[in-house]
Write a protein that holds these residues in place. Structure first.
Motif, mmCIF file in Angstrom:
data_model
loop_
_atom_site.group_PDB
_atom_site.id
_atom_site.type_symbol
_atom_site.label_atom_id
_atom_site.label_comp_id
_atom_site.label_asym_id
_atom_site.label_seq_id
_atom_site.Cartn_x
_atom_site.Cartn_y
_atom_site.Cartn_z
ATOM 1 N N ALA A 5 36.209 32.232 34.838
ATOM 2 C CA ALA A 5 37.567 31.671 34.864
ATOM 3 C C ALA A 5 37.532 30.167 34.623
ATOM 4 N N ALA A 6 36.488 29.493 35.159
ATOM 5 C CA ALA A 6 36.394 28.042 34.977
ATOM 6 C C ALA A 6 36.257 27.680 33.504
ATOM 7 N N ALA A 7 35.692 28.616 32.723
ATOM 8 C CA ALA A 7 35.545 28.362 31.285
ATOM 9 C C ALA A 7 36.762 28.868 30.509
ATOM 10 N N GLY A 8 37.812 29.265 31.252
ATOM 11 C CA GLY A 8 39.045 29.685 30.592
ATOM 12 C C GLY A 8 39.138 31.174 30.342
ATOM 13 N N GLY A 9 38.179 31.950 30.863
ATOM 14 C CA GLY A 9 38.191 33.401 30.628
ATOM 15 C C GLY A 9 39.255 34.096 31.464
ATOM 16 N N GLU A 10 39.804 35.176 30.883
ATOM 17 C CA GLU A 10 40.800 35.965 31.616
ATOM 18 C C GLU A 10 40.078 36.981 32.505
ATOM 19 N N ILE A 11 40.629 37.159 33.734
ATOM 20 C CA ILE A 11 40.012 38.114 34.672
ATOM 21 C C ILE A 11 41.059 39.156 35.062
ATOM 22 N N VAL A 12 40.680 40.421 35.024
ATOM 23 C CA VAL A 12 41.583 41.466 35.523
ATOM 24 C C VAL A 12 40.875 42.225 36.653
ATOM 25 N N ALA A 13 41.687 42.823 37.526
ATOM 26 C CA ALA A 13 41.131 43.514 38.694
ATOM 27 C C ALA A 13 41.245 45.018 38.538
ATOM 28 N N VAL A 14 40.236 45.732 39.043
ATOM 29 C CA VAL A 14 40.321 47.194 39.172
ATOM 30 C C VAL A 14 40.021 47.521 40.634
ATOM 31 N N ASP A 15 40.255 48.775 41.020
ATOM 32 C CA ASP A 15 40.004 49.155 42.414
ATOM 33 C C ASP A 15 38.515 49.131 42.733
ATOM 34 N N GLY A 16 38.185 48.502 43.848
ATOM 35 C CA GLY A 16 36.821 48.581 44.379
ATOM 36 C C GLY A 16 36.713 49.819 45.263
ATOM 37 N N ASP A 17 35.757 49.774 46.202
ATOM 38 C CA ASP A 17 35.555 50.916 47.090
ATOM 39 C C ASP A 17 35.126 50.375 48.451
ATOM 40 N N ALA A 18 35.585 51.054 49.516
ATOM 41 C CA ALA A 18 35.254 50.587 50.871
ATOM 42 C C ALA A 18 33.740 50.548 51.105
ATOM 43 N N HIS A 19 32.984 51.368 50.349
ATOM 44 C CA HIS A 19 31.523 51.354 50.518
ATOM 45 C C HIS A 19 30.868 50.145 49.857
ATOM 46 N N GLY A 20 31.658 49.390 49.097
ATOM 47 C CA GLY A 20 31.073 48.275 48.342
ATOM 48 C C GLY A 20 30.979 46.985 49.134
ATOM 49 N N PHE A 21 31.082 47.055 50.442
ATOM 50 C CA PHE A 21 30.994 45.814 51.241
ATOM 51 C C PHE A 21 29.594 45.219 51.137
ATOM 52 N N LYS A 22 29.535 43.898 51.300
ATOM 53 C CA LYS A 22 28.250 43.197 51.170
ATOM 54 C C LYS A 22 27.540 43.225 52.512
ATOM 55 N N ILE A 23 26.341 43.765 52.528
ATOM 56 C CA ILE A 23 25.568 43.788 53.774
ATOM 57 C C ILE A 23 25.064 42.368 54.014
ATOM 58 N N THR A 24 25.639 41.750 55.020
ATOM 59 C CA THR A 24 25.380 40.334 55.270
ATOM 60 C C THR A 24 24.759 40.113 56.649
#
Ligand code: CTP
Ligand code: MG
Length: 389
Positions: A199-218
């Motif tokens: 985005a900082a370089a001007g690129g367009e970003i679109v969103a799709v559905d993630g998944d509840a299992h995709g959380f980051k193990i932190t």
């Protein structure tokens, strides 16, 4: 790849962080989650994509060999085509090194955190499809559930943020390859994710559905949560075994495997002596922890005096289902000189499969003249059953 064609998809798995917040001695991606490291789980998901990809793992310098070992172990036919490169000081630097190692032929790239070890492959597919459709950067997102407050430096709450405008961002994030390479080269600031760079370089970003299992193990809590999720989703399997033996009785009709066998000596017993049906009942009851045929269907019960094997089988299936189990399959081995089994084996299998609502396989053998079955004194049947809870 195994063919000479370079895949048009490139995937970078970033695994070079140290995992400070998790607090394990080894880097986070090499920590085991229910017996398999986070990196191994993420790589296995990537390898289950339908579309072939060039894969680069970005690992800590100290763990390059371990990453290569994982790739060798689970990479199968493509194991020698999974590259491992050294990470950088920041996530962004690690991503840049991974992208630089991808073949220039790639037209789309996905960047994934090894730490999101349970992200399902469907999310990878969704992100990739959208990259190709939209020609834009794509991020998988989850709705924000909590109310979000704005607070000042003193901890005073100074307002609320409209959460319907917000989304929590996951990986994999996907991009048209050339535009993303250019964005990384022109980046002057550190961004917390790849879409930030794009985005900082001007690129367009679109969103799709993630998944509840995709959380980051932190944190350690996340790791435990992931372990418990895997445990609760694992099908609970139970095996059981049953054996039955009946002597021949020339005066009785022969019933075996639920079938009538004309011109064969029958089997002696309180019921019809159908050793196959009885062994299958015992195997099912044993797998379900419900005792055995003798304790469940006592000799005093008038319903079962002289009852056919099918009656016991139907009653057993009912008990097993009521106890919360599904039958996965049943296997039977018969040891007998008579009847000659092979001409009617498929008939027995079809009948029992119908009664149980699950595959039943039946094999038969003689015992080479040895023992009571070899002497032609009776029949033995052994059955195993597999149930899922
Ligand atoms: N990562 C990386 N190189 C870095 C930092 C992070 O490849 N220099 C990777 C991590 O391995 C992880 C992903 O980026 O898969 C997301 O980072 P994070 O969850 O913050 O992991 P760590 O940096 O390892 O954890 P911590 O911040 O707690 O130290
Ligand atoms: Mg970090």
């Amino acid at each position: 790849m195994v063919t000479d064609v370079v895949p048009s998809l490139g995937i970078v798995i970033v695994a070079a962080g140290s995992g400070t917040r998790l607090g394990h001695p080894e880097p986070k991606a090499f920590v085991a989650l229910a017996g398999r490291s986070l990196l191994e789980r993420s790589l296995a998901t990537v390898l289950s994509l339908a579309e072939p990809a060039s894969v680069v793992i970005v690992a800590p310098t100290s763990h390059g060999q371990q990453a290569r070992d994982i790739a060798q172990r689970i990479g199968g036919a493509v194991r020698d085509h999974i590259q491992v490169v050294d990470g950088g000081a920041t996530r962004q630097a690690s991503v840049a090194r991974g992208i630089a190692a991808l073949p220039t032929e790639c037209d789309a790239v996905l960047v994934h955190d090894a730490a999101r070890a349970l992200q399902p492959v469907a999310v990878f597919e969704r992100v990739l499809a959208r990259v190709r459709e939209a020609g834009a950067g794509v991020i998988p997102v989850m709705p924000v559930i909590d109310t979000i407050a704005r607070r000042d430096a003193e901890g005073r709450v100074v307002g609320q943020v409209d959460r319907s405008e917000l989304a929590a961002v996951q990986t994999p994030q996907g991009f048209p390859a050339a535009a993303y390479r250019a964005a990384l080269e022109s980046a002057t600031a550190e961004h917390t994710d790849d879409a930030g760079v794009f985005a900082a370089a001007g690129g367009e970003i679109v969103a799709v559905d993630g998944d509840a299992h995709g959380f980051k193990i932190t944190t350690p809590w996340d790791l435990r949560r992931a372990e418990l999720l895997l445990e609760s989703e694992r099908p609970r399997l139970r095996t059981g075994i049953g054996i039955d033996v009946h002597a021949y009785d020339e005066a009785a009709p022969m019933w075996l495997g639920g079938l009538y066998w004309p011109d064969e000596p029958g089997l002696a017993g309180h019921s019809d002596g159908d050793a196959i049906s009885h062994a299958v009942c015992d195997a099912l009851l044993s797998a379900a922890g419900l005792g055995d045929i003798g304790s469940r269907f006592g000799v005093d019960d008038p319903r079962f005096a002289d009852a056919r094997g099918a009656v016991f089988l139907s009653a057993t299936v009912e008990l097993v289902r009521t106890a919360g189990f599904e039958i996965v399959n049943v296997a039977v081995q018969v040891v007998a000189r008579r009847p000659r089994f092979s001409p009617r084996r498929h008939e027995v299998e079809a009948l029992l499969t119908g009664l149980l609502g699950a595959p039943v396989s039946v094999a038969a053998t003689t015992s080479d003249g040895l023992g009571f079955t070899g002497r032609g004194e009776g029949v033995t049947a052994v059955a195993t059953a597999l149930l899922s809870a």
